[in-house]
Design a protein around this motif. Structure first.
Motif, PDB file in Angstrom:
ATOM      1  N   ALA A   1       0.827  -1.209   0.000  1.00 29.87           N
ATOM      2  CA  ALA A   1       0.000   0.000   0.000  1.00 29.87           C
ATOM      3  C   ALA A   1       0.862   1.260   0.000  1.00 29.87           C
ATOM      4  N   ALA A   2       1.987   1.205   0.694  1.00 29.10           N
ATOM      5  CA  ALA A   2       2.859   2.377   0.791  1.00 29.10           C
ATOM      6  C   ALA A   2       3.456   2.746  -0.557  1.00 29.10           C
ATOM      7  N   PHE A   3       3.570   1.786  -1.461  1.00 31.97           N
ATOM      8  CA  PHE A   3       4.221   2.065  -2.734  1.00 31.97           C
ATOM      9  C   PHE A   3       3.249   2.387  -3.868  1.00 31.97           C
ATOM     10  N   LYS A   4       2.011   2.717  -3.510  1.00 28.19           N
ATOM     11  CA  LYS A   4       1.082   3.199  -4.529  1.00 28.19           C
ATOM     12  C   LYS A   4       1.506   4.569  -5.039  1.00 28.19           C
ATOM     13  N   ASP A   5       2.229   5.322  -4.220  1.00 31.56           N
ATOM     14  CA  ASP A   5       2.682   6.662  -4.608  1.00 31.56           C
ATOM     15  C   ASP A   5       4.190   6.801  -4.428  1.00 31.56           C
ATOM     16  N   TRP A   6       4.949   5.791  -4.843  1.00 37.11           N
ATOM     17  CA  TRP A   6       6.396   5.851  -4.705  1.00 37.11           C
ATOM     18  C   TRP A   6       6.946   6.936  -5.633  1.00 37.11           C
ATOM     19  N   ARG A   7       8.161   7.374  -5.357  1.00 37.37           N
ATOM     20  CA  ARG A   7       8.775   8.421  -6.171  1.00 37.37           C
ATOM     21  C   ARG A   7      10.299   8.301  -6.169  1.00 37.37           C
ATOM     22  N   PHE A   8      10.919   8.925  -7.200  1.00 35.81           N
ATOM     23  CA  PHE A   8      12.361   9.081  -7.211  1.00 35.81           C
ATOM     24  C   PHE A   8      12.733  10.323  -6.413  1.00 35.81           C
ATOM     25  N   PHE A   9      13.946  10.342  -5.882  1.00 33.75           N
ATOM     26  CA  PHE A   9      14.364  11.497  -5.090  1.00 33.75           C
ATOM     27  C   PHE A   9      15.893  11.525  -5.036  1.00 33.75           C
ATOM     28  N   GLY A  10      16.408  12.654  -4.541  1.00 30.01           N
ATOM     29  CA  GLY A  10      17.827  12.721  -4.203  1.00 30.01           C
ATOM     30  C   GLY A  10      18.767  12.764  -5.391  1.00 30.01           C
ATOM     31  N   ARG A  11      19.891  12.116  -5.226  1.00 32.05           N
ATOM     32  CA  ARG A  11      21.002  12.207  -6.160  1.00 32.05           C
ATOM     33  C   ARG A  11      20.749  11.396  -7.431  1.00 32.05           C
ATOM     34  N   VAL A  12      21.437  11.787  -8.495  1.00 27.37           N
ATOM     35  CA  VAL A  12      21.410  11.065  -9.764  1.00 27.37           C
ATOM     36  C   VAL A  12      22.858  10.889 -10.209  1.00 27.37           C
ATOM     37  N   ASP A  13      23.259   9.645 -10.454  1.00 29.88           N
ATOM     38  CA  ASP A  13      24.616   9.338 -10.899  1.00 29.88           C
ATOM     39  C   ASP A  13      24.572   8.790 -12.323  1.00 29.88           C
ATOM     40  N   VAL A  14      25.513   9.221 -13.134  1.00 25.46           N
ATOM     41  CA  VAL A  14      25.528   8.868 -14.557  1.00 25.46           C
ATOM     42  C   VAL A  14      26.843   8.179 -14.920  1.00 25.46           C
ATOM     43  N   LEU A  15      26.731   7.079 -15.639  1.00 26.34           N
ATOM     44  CA  LEU A  15      27.906   6.377 -16.176  1.00 26.34           C
ATOM     45  C   LEU A  15      27.764   6.348 -17.695  1.00 26.34           C
ATOM     46  N   TYR A  16      28.679   6.990 -18.393  1.00 23.36           N
ATOM     47  CA  TYR A  16      28.578   7.129 -19.848  1.00 23.36           C
ATOM     48  C   TYR A  16      29.908   6.766 -20.487  1.00 23.36           C
ATOM     49  N   LYS A  17      29.871   5.834 -21.457  1.00 26.58           N
ATOM     50  CA  LYS A  17      31.112   5.351 -22.060  1.00 26.58           C
ATOM     51  C   LYS A  17      31.117   5.486 -23.579  1.00 26.58           C
ATOM     52  N   ASN A  18      30.309   6.375 -24.099  1.00 24.43           N
ATOM     53  CA  ASN A  18      30.200   6.548 -25.545  1.00 24.43           C
ATOM     54  C   ASN A  18      30.891   7.847 -25.960  1.00 24.43           C
ATOM     55  N   ARG A  19      31.997   7.717 -26.666  1.00 26.68           N
ATOM     56  CA  ARG A  19      32.730   8.905 -27.104  1.00 26.68           C
ATOM     57  C   ARG A  19      32.188   9.475 -28.416  1.00 26.68           C
ATOM     58  N   GLN A  20      31.244   8.764 -29.023  1.00 29.68           N
ATOM     59  CA  GLN A  20      30.777   9.160 -30.339  1.00 29.68           C
ATOM     60  C   GLN A  20      29.626  10.158 -30.296  1.00 29.68           C
ATOM     61  N   GLN A  21      28.970  10.295 -29.164  1.00 28.15           N
ATOM     62  CA  GLN A  21      27.832  11.194 -29.058  1.00 28.15           C
ATOM     63  C   GLN A  21      27.905  11.938 -27.734  1.00 28.15           C
ATOM     64  N   THR A  22      27.671  13.237 -27.773  1.00 26.58           N
ATOM     65  CA  THR A  22      27.733  14.062 -26.567  1.00 26.58           C
ATOM     66  C   THR A  22      26.506  13.824 -25.697  1.00 26.58           C
ATOM     67  N   LEU A  23      26.733  13.647 -24.407  1.00 29.95           N
ATOM     68  CA  LEU A  23      25.647  13.505 -23.438  1.00 29.95           C
ATOM     69  C   LEU A  23      25.559  14.778 -22.619  1.00 29.95           C
ATOM     70  N   VAL A  24      24.348  15.307 -22.474  1.00 25.85           N
ATOM     71  CA  VAL A  24      24.175  16.548 -21.722  1.00 25.85           C
ATOM     72  C   VAL A  24      23.027  16.416 -20.731  1.00 25.85           C
ATOM     73  N   SER A  25      23.111  17.210 -19.688  1.00 29.04           N
ATOM     74  CA  SER A  25      22.013  17.394 -18.746  1.00 29.04           C
ATOM     75  C   SER A  25      21.527  18.827 -18.880  1.00 29.04           C
ATOM     76  N   ILE A  26      20.219  19.012 -18.804  1.00 26.72           N
ATOM     77  CA  ILE A  26      19.647  20.347 -18.946  1.00 26.72           C
ATOM     78  C   ILE A  26      18.815  20.678 -17.711  1.00 26.72           C
ATOM     79  N   ASP A  27      19.127  21.802 -17.105  1.00 25.99           N
ATOM     80  CA  ASP A  27      18.311  22.344 -16.023  1.00 25.99           C
ATOM     81  C   ASP A  27      17.444  23.437 -16.636  1.00 25.99           C
ATOM     82  N   GLU A  28      16.207  23.124 -16.986  1.00 25.67           N
ATOM     83  CA  GLU A  28      15.355  24.055 -17.715  1.00 25.67           C
ATOM     84  C   GLU A  28      14.930  25.258 -16.878  1.00 25.67           C
ATOM     85  N   HIS A  29      15.173  25.207 -15.581  1.00 29.80           N
ATOM     86  CA  HIS A  29      14.826  26.344 -14.724  1.00 29.80           C
ATOM     87  C   HIS A  29      15.977  27.350 -14.630  1.00 29.80           C
TER      88      HIS A  29
END
Length: 252
Positions: free
Chosen positions: A174-202
């Motif tokens: 019942a507690a997980f009917k409204d679960w959510r993501f939170f906190g930190r985000v870690d990224v592992l990227y190993k592709n040199r052929q395409q640029t990876l970006v993060s966007i803070d739209e605010h």
């Protein structure tokens, strides 16, 4: 402001260098290194945007290493008296109306047993809620993109969520009917052929775009970028059933 307008405003120099040999991709948990947000990047036309990629159901995403890192499931946590009193059946409330003495205790934190003693009823008439708090993490990854993102999840932002159910397993579900993501985000990227970006739209005046350099280690997104990515995932979560399926399976 949409993403296209945001991109049109950006014309800055990139200062990132590649790190290590990234020819072999594995999404295993590793130590993370912080991403340097002080370097202003250039957004390439074919850049891969983290939040958009994570919410793209056409990408063959897989879940790796979904695990529980902290679990609280107990009936022993105290609550303010008013919570105990409100949980009583109406018939019991009528037989034991609120007196000035009881009203004075409304915000006093106590156990269900102590609340029953205060009301002068049998403790078996006082329901004890389950206090549920589960925190976990998972890695979602795409072999084709050579991208893995580690996310944190929970059932509540409060200390615990209180549920009145017959048993602990029912309370957790019942507690997980409204679960959510939170906190930190870690990224592992190993592709040199395409640029990876993060966007803070605010953040349209300072540094809304952040390049995530190819690296053999997890890199932690700055807090504002993590919040922006999580917000995007949360709005699309109903269309991404693999997240919930992995989490509910781990709870069993």
């Amino acid at each position: 402001m949409d993403s296209t307008q945001l991109y049109d405003q950006i014309s800055v120099q990139s200062g990132y260098a590649s790190v290590g040999n990234t020819s072999t991709y594995t999404p295993d948990d590793q130590e993370h290194i912080p991403i340097d947000a002080s370097v202003k990047p250039t957004l390439e036309p074919n850049a891969l945007i983290i939040a958009q990629a994570l919410t793209d159901a056409a990408i063959s995403w897989r879940i790796h290493n979904c695990k529980v890192t902290k679990r609280t499931a107990t009936q022993d946590e105290p609550l303010p008296f008013l919570y105990h009193y409100d949980s009583l059946d109406d018939a019991i409330k009528q037989a034991h109306p609120l007196t000035p003495n009881l009203l004075a205790q409304f915000n006093t934190v106590m156990s269900a047993q102590d609340a029953a003693t205060l009301i002068e009823i049998d403790s078996e008439l006082m329901a004890s809620p389950w206090h549920i708090k589960v925190i976990g993490s998972l890695v979602v990854f795409s072999e084709a993109l050579q991208l893995a993102v580690r996310l944190q999840w929970t059932n509540t932002g409060k200390a615990t969520e209180q549920l009145y159910t017959q048993n602990k397993d029912d309370a957790i579900i019942a507690a997980f009917k409204d679960w959510r993501f939170f906190g930190r985000v870690d990224v592992l990227y190993k592709n040199r052929q395409q640029t990876l970006v993060s966007i803070d739209e605010h953040d349209v005046n300072d540094e809304p775009v952040l390049i995530v350099d190819a690296s053999p280690e997890y890199q932690q997104l700055p807090a504002t970028h993590a919040l922006s990515a999580i917000a995007k995932i949360e709005t699309e979560k109903d269309k991404l059933p693999w997240f919930e399926a992995a989490i509910l399976e781990r709870l069993e």
